[in-house]
Design a protein around this motif. Structure first.
Motif, mmCIF file in Angstrom:
data_model
loop_
_atom_site.group_PDB
_atom_site.id
_atom_site.type_symbol
_atom_site.label_atom_id
_atom_site.label_comp_id
_atom_site.label_asym_id
_atom_site.label_seq_id
_atom_site.Cartn_x
_atom_site.Cartn_y
_atom_site.Cartn_z
ATOM 1 N N LEU A 225 0.813 -1.220 0.000
ATOM 2 C CA LEU A 225 0.000 0.000 0.000
ATOM 3 C C LEU A 225 0.843 1.266 0.000
ATOM 4 C CD1 LEU A 225 -2.720 -0.942 2.653
ATOM 5 C CD2 LEU A 225 -2.876 -1.144 0.162
ATOM 6 N N GLY A 226 2.058 1.167 0.553
ATOM 7 C CA GLY A 226 2.842 2.366 0.792
ATOM 8 C C GLY A 226 3.764 2.732 -0.356
ATOM 9 N N ASP A 227 4.323 3.920 -0.236
ATOM 10 C CA ASP A 227 5.286 4.446 -1.200
ATOM 11 C C ASP A 227 6.623 4.580 -0.479
ATOM 12 O OD1 ASP A 227 6.855 5.889 -2.941
ATOM 13 O OD2 ASP A 227 5.246 7.216 -3.592
ATOM 14 N N ALA A 228 7.655 3.905 -0.973
ATOM 15 C CA ALA A 228 8.967 3.926 -0.322
ATOM 16 C C ALA A 228 9.570 5.320 -0.284
ATOM 17 C CB ALA A 228 9.916 2.964 -1.030
ATOM 18 N N ALA A 229 9.059 6.216 -1.121
ATOM 19 C CA ALA A 229 9.573 7.589 -1.128
ATOM 20 C C ALA A 229 8.858 8.481 -0.121
ATOM 21 C CB ALA A 229 9.449 8.187 -2.534
ATOM 22 N N GLU A 230 7.785 7.970 0.488
ATOM 23 C CA GLU A 230 7.019 8.770 1.451
ATOM 24 C C GLU A 230 6.904 7.992 2.755
ATOM 25 O OE1 GLU A 230 3.293 9.981 -0.176
ATOM 26 O OE2 GLU A 230 4.179 10.812 -2.002
ATOM 27 N N LEU A 231 7.954 8.071 3.558
ATOM 28 C CA LEU A 231 8.007 7.339 4.814
ATOM 29 C C LEU A 231 7.492 8.200 5.967
ATOM 30 C CD1 LEU A 231 11.461 5.542 4.459
ATOM 31 C CD2 LEU A 231 9.172 4.660 3.945
ATOM 32 N N GLU A 232 6.880 7.547 6.938
ATOM 33 C CA GLU A 232 6.319 8.218 8.119
ATOM 34 C C GLU A 232 7.367 8.175 9.222
ATOM 35 O OE1 GLU A 232 4.968 10.297 10.306
ATOM 36 O OE2 GLU A 232 3.109 9.919 9.170
ATOM 37 N N ARG A 233 8.074 9.283 9.419
ATOM 38 C CA ARG A 233 9.185 9.306 10.373
ATOM 39 C C ARG A 233 8.734 9.139 11.819
ATOM 40 N NH1 ARG A 233 10.916 11.060 5.769
ATOM 41 N NH2 ARG A 233 13.133 11.318 5.272
ATOM 42 N N ARG A 234 7.526 9.536 12.136
ATOM 43 C CA ARG A 234 7.038 9.333 13.504
ATOM 44 C C ARG A 234 6.969 7.848 13.849
ATOM 45 N NH1 ARG A 234 1.397 11.655 13.838
ATOM 46 N NH2 ARG A 234 1.346 10.789 11.719
ATOM 47 N N TYR A 235 6.691 7.022 12.843
ATOM 48 C CA TYR A 235 6.645 5.582 13.083
ATOM 49 C C TYR A 235 7.980 5.076 13.598
ATOM 50 C CZ TYR A 235 7.026 0.608 11.953
ATOM 51 O OH TYR A 235 7.260 -0.734 12.025
ATOM 52 N N PHE A 236 9.073 5.547 13.025
ATOM 53 C CA PHE A 236 10.378 5.032 13.407
ATOM 54 C C PHE A 236 10.741 5.444 14.829
ATOM 55 C CE2 PHE A 236 10.414 5.407 8.754
ATOM 56 C CZ PHE A 236 10.531 4.057 8.453
ATOM 57 N N CYS A 237 10.282 6.613 15.252
ATOM 58 C CA CYS A 237 10.483 6.987 16.655
ATOM 59 C C CYS A 237 9.716 6.042 17.571
ATOM 60 C CB CYS A 237 10.049 8.437 16.885
ATOM 61 S SG CYS A 237 11.234 9.665 16.298
ATOM 62 N N ARG A 238 8.468 5.721 17.202
ATOM 63 C CA ARG A 238 7.692 4.807 18.040
ATOM 64 C C ARG A 238 8.305 3.402 18.036
ATOM 65 N NH1 ARG A 238 2.419 4.941 20.387
ATOM 66 N NH2 ARG A 238 2.433 3.185 21.841
ATOM 67 N N TYR A 239 8.762 2.976 16.879
ATOM 68 C CA TYR A 239 9.401 1.663 16.780
ATOM 69 C C TYR A 239 10.620 1.562 17.688
ATOM 70 C CZ TYR A 239 12.550 -1.842 14.735
ATOM 71 O OH TYR A 239 13.434 -2.879 14.556
ATOM 72 N N LEU A 240 11.388 2.630 17.791
ATOM 73 C CA LEU A 240 12.632 2.604 18.565
ATOM 74 C C LEU A 240 12.422 2.789 20.057
ATOM 75 C CD1 LEU A 240 14.828 4.675 16.088
ATOM 76 C CD2 LEU A 240 15.120 2.249 16.633
ATOM 77 N N THR A 241 11.192 3.056 20.497
ATOM 78 C CA THR A 241 10.937 3.239 21.934
ATOM 79 C C THR A 241 10.489 1.935 22.558
ATOM 80 O OG1 THR A 241 8.657 3.889 21.489
ATOM 81 C CG2 THR A 241 10.268 5.654 21.689
ATOM 82 N N GLY A 242 11.367 0.966 22.640
ATOM 83 C CA GLY A 242 10.993 -0.264 23.317
ATOM 84 C C GLY A 242 11.403 -1.494 22.547
ATOM 85 N N LEU B 50 26.144 1.588 26.097
ATOM 86 C CA LEU B 50 25.056 0.713 26.498
ATOM 87 C C LEU B 50 24.794 0.690 27.996
ATOM 88 C CD1 LEU B 50 25.667 -2.399 24.209
ATOM 89 C CD2 LEU B 50 24.142 -0.470 23.848
ATOM 90 N N GLY B 51 25.751 1.093 28.804
ATOM 91 C CA GLY B 51 25.571 1.031 30.248
ATOM 92 C C GLY B 51 24.358 1.820 30.709
ATOM 93 N N GLY B 52 23.426 1.168 31.415
ATOM 94 C CA GLY B 52 22.261 1.854 31.969
ATOM 95 C C GLY B 52 21.182 2.206 30.969
ATOM 96 N N LEU B 53 21.292 1.762 29.697
ATOM 97 C CA LEU B 53 20.284 2.095 28.694
ATOM 98 C C LEU B 53 19.027 1.276 28.941
ATOM 99 C CD1 LEU B 53 19.484 3.581 26.108
ATOM 100 C CD2 LEU B 53 20.553 1.715 24.795
ATOM 101 N N GLY B 54 17.900 1.956 29.137
ATOM 102 C CA GLY B 54 16.647 1.282 29.445
ATOM 103 C C GLY B 54 15.795 1.047 28.212
ATOM 104 N N VAL B 55 14.520 0.771 28.454
ATOM 105 C CA VAL B 55 13.597 0.397 27.377
ATOM 106 C C VAL B 55 13.109 1.607 26.602
ATOM 107 C CG1 VAL B 55 11.367 -0.674 26.883
ATOM 108 C CG2 VAL B 55 12.865 -1.668 28.621
ATOM 109 N N PHE B 56 12.847 2.717 27.291
ATOM 110 C CA PHE B 56 12.160 3.846 26.662
ATOM 111 C C PHE B 56 13.069 5.013 26.315
ATOM 112 C CE2 PHE B 56 9.200 1.982 29.881
ATOM 113 C CZ PHE B 56 8.403 1.290 28.987
ATOM 114 N N ALA B 57 14.206 5.164 27.000
ATOM 115 C CA ALA B 57 15.064 6.324 26.798
ATOM 116 C C ALA B 57 15.629 6.359 25.386
ATOM 117 C CB ALA B 57 16.206 6.301 27.817
#
Length: 606
Positions: A115-132, A401-408
């Motif tokens: 469904l998507g276009d590789a030239a039009e990526l949703e950058r907010r998604y990648f922030c959510r993906y990386l939080t956890g 990596l020292g002290g890196l948690g799930v959400f930071a």
């Protein structure tokens, strides 16, 4: 992977389904005077997929009908006489997406890439993906702009022309039965009986003509396989329709699991002599094997792609035998064990003396300090982001990596990218999803996204001919454990006490009494030793512009080196794993075709 699609041609909706997946029972199409339904997965019972799909169509087909979503692992599209309905079950195993603009849907598919276009990526998604470190996606955002996810337990209603009429999320799993009373011996026995019945029902719903059960030698997978064997022995399956699938390690720490696997196999075959044991040699398997393929090919970035080599080997063995479903013990750790977040509820309601007493019991049972227990299950759920910042200040000590948690925010994620695309807001949303206002209840809502490697199963389904299925994550099992007080489930030094009681007549002594399993740390370490330089080269040679925009590549490479040396812990290593998977996914994105899946056919809607 595209198993179904909905499109509009000359103003009329057209349903599309993959014929090859339909032949293997992965997709079911039914029609009636009420309309047409395409169901990916199964509704109600795996064996009665056609009947389940008809019940779904009969329930949601009539105008204005809004019944409760039935149990199952499915995504479905129903085209009725006056509306279109998109839905997924609460467990959210099977994906479903739609492309929309201006309140109108133009296409629906099980593939976001299609469904998507590789030239039009949703950058907010990648922030959510990386939080956890979630095992599967759980927010509406997708990697592509204007492409949205149908959430687990959600029903989306469209007009016949694609106009969005409404989106309704079903309530979280609940049970109408009252909570269990104070846990005396009789009540624990009663809870065990309820759990046993719920597990038997969950296994019964998931068995097929040729059922494979993953057997690791632990309490969880052995319990599921024993129940499947009992059902076969009772005449609920045909001869030879149960496969016992195990991975064998002949050297290293995991070789210590072999006696448990052997005992589990022996006991299961005693219950069902016709069961076929299949032991897959896994000595040469390491995490990150063929990582560019496993991380790059799925429809979305998959944070647990590093572990795909092991599961892929089991998938291949089950597929060669013609299995149509593979049952696992995934989900038992958070579901069938005592819920430590109950301590937060005691503190929240002012029962500090009781909280302190139980925290001491938890500390004694887990060989931890009381302060550590209170910090993990009371302070951190209340203030997750602040707790992680404090931990990072204490433990970072010049490392990445020292002290890196799930959400930071991980140090390799550029702060400018994080600010521009809402990383902090995403971290807050993710922490609320995991802990919520009542963390002891949020655990049960989030567990289906935490515990199971379903994106891998989905990616392999067309080739292997089956999906993974997880009886411990069945809504009935979750509801049973949800209403059980934490005090009843907790026995110091005896994890999963209720499960052990529920399976006491079936589990062999060695497995019933074990409290510790050998983790896959050695497989992970071997993977980093073998592929560490390849992973660093993957990052440095990445050509997708978003990689450099998003990551400080040299800092990410430093994190890989630290992980190879054992710096950090499983939480921080998972943050590295998810970022590496994202790099590999972006690199393969430009080469993806946007065509229908192989061997598909159009099904005319009424």
């Amino acid at each position: 992977m595209e198993a179904l699609a909905l499109e509009w041609a000359e103003g009329a909706p057209k349903l599309w389904a993959a014929e090859d997946m339909a032949r293997r029972g992965l997709v079911t199409t039914v029609s009636s005077p009420a309309g047409t339904a395409v169901v990916v997965g199964w509704v109600g019972s795996f064996r009665d997929r056609v009947a389940g799909a008809r019940r779904l169509l009969d329930g949601f087909g009539p105008p204005g009908a809004a019944p409760r979503l039935p149990t199952g692992d499915y995504a479905a599209v129903l085209v009725g006489r006056d509306r279109i309905v998109l839905m997924r079950d609460e467990q959210a195993r099977i994906p479903l997406f739609f492309r929309a603009a201006g309140g109108r849907v133009s296409a629906v598919s099980t593939s976001a890439c299609r469904l998507g276009d590789a030239a039009e990526l949703e950058r907010r998604y990648f922030c959510r993906y990386l939080t956890g470190n979630m095992a599967q996606p759980h927010s509406e955002l997708t990697p592509f702009a204007a492409v949205h996810r149908v959430l687990g337990g959600e029903v989306v209603e469209l007009s016949l022309t694609g106009r969005i009429r409404g989106r309704v999320s079903r309530p979280a799993r609940r049970t109408d039965a009252p909570p269990w009373p104070a846990p005396e011996g009789r009540d624990v026995i009663g809870a065990a009986k309820d759990l046993r019945l719920a597990l038997e029902n969950a296994v019964g719903r998931r068995t097929g003509e040729m059922t494979a059960c993953h057997v690791s030698g632990g309490t969880d997978s052995t319990s599921i396989a024993l129940l499947a064997a009992r059902q076969q022995a009772a005449g609920q399956g045909g001869p030879g329709d149960l496969v016992l699938l195990a991975g064998r390690f002949g050297r290293g720490e995991l070789a210590g699991e072999r006696p448990y696997v052997d005992e589990a196999m022996e006991e299961i075959r005693r219950q069902a002599p016709a069961a076929r044991p299949v032991v897959v040699d896994a000595d040469d398997v390491a995490d990150f094997d063929d990582f560019r393929h496993h991380a790059g090919d799925p429809d979305e970035p998959h944070a647990h792609a590093f572990r795909a080599p092991f599961w892929s080997r089991l998938h291949a063995a089950a597929s060669e035998l013609g299995c149509d479903t593979l049952l696992t013990g995934c989900g038992a750790d958070p579901i069938a064990d005592a819920n430590p977040l109950h301590l937060h509820a005691l503190a929240r309601t002012g029962q500090l003396r009781q909280m302190t007493k139980q925290a001491r019991a938890w500390a004694a049972g887990g060989e931890r300090g009381v302060r550590d227990v209170v910090s993990a299950y009371v302070v951190r759920p209340a203030l997750p982001l602040a707790a992680e910042r404090t931990t990072a200040l204490v433990h970072r000590r010049g490392t990445v990596l020292g002290g890196l948690g799930v959400f930071a925010r991980p140090p390799w994620l550029r702060s400018a990218f994080a600010r521009a695309h809402g990383y902090r807001e995403a971290a807050i949303a993710e922490s609320r999803f995991v802990f919520g206002h009542e963390p002891e209840q949020s655990l049960y809502d989030a567990v289906t996204y935490l515990a199971a490697p379903d994106p891998l199963s989905w990616h392999h389904a067309r080739r292997s001919g089956f999906f993974l299925s997880h009886p411990f994550l069945d809504p009935e099992v979750i509801a049973t454990m949800r209403r059980l007080p934490a005090e009843a489930a907790f026995r110091p030094g005896r994890p999963k006490a209720v499960l052990r009681e529920a399976m006491a007549d079936l589990l062999p002594p060695r497995i019933r009494g074990r409290t510790v399993k050998v983790p896959f740390d050695e497989v992970y370490a071997r993977g980093l030793r073998t592929h560490g330089e390849e992973l660093i080269e993957l990052c440095r040679s990445a050509r997708h512009p978003l990689v450099a925009e998003m990551f400080d590549v040299e800092t990410l490479c430093r994190a890989v080196r630290e992980a190879r040396l054992g710096v950090g812990d499983a939480t921080s290593w998972d943050r590295v794993n998810s970022s590496l998977a994202l790099v590999a996914w972006l690199e393969r994105l430009a080469r993806r075709p946007r065509a229908h899946g192989a061997a598909g056919s159009l099904i005319a809607a009424p």
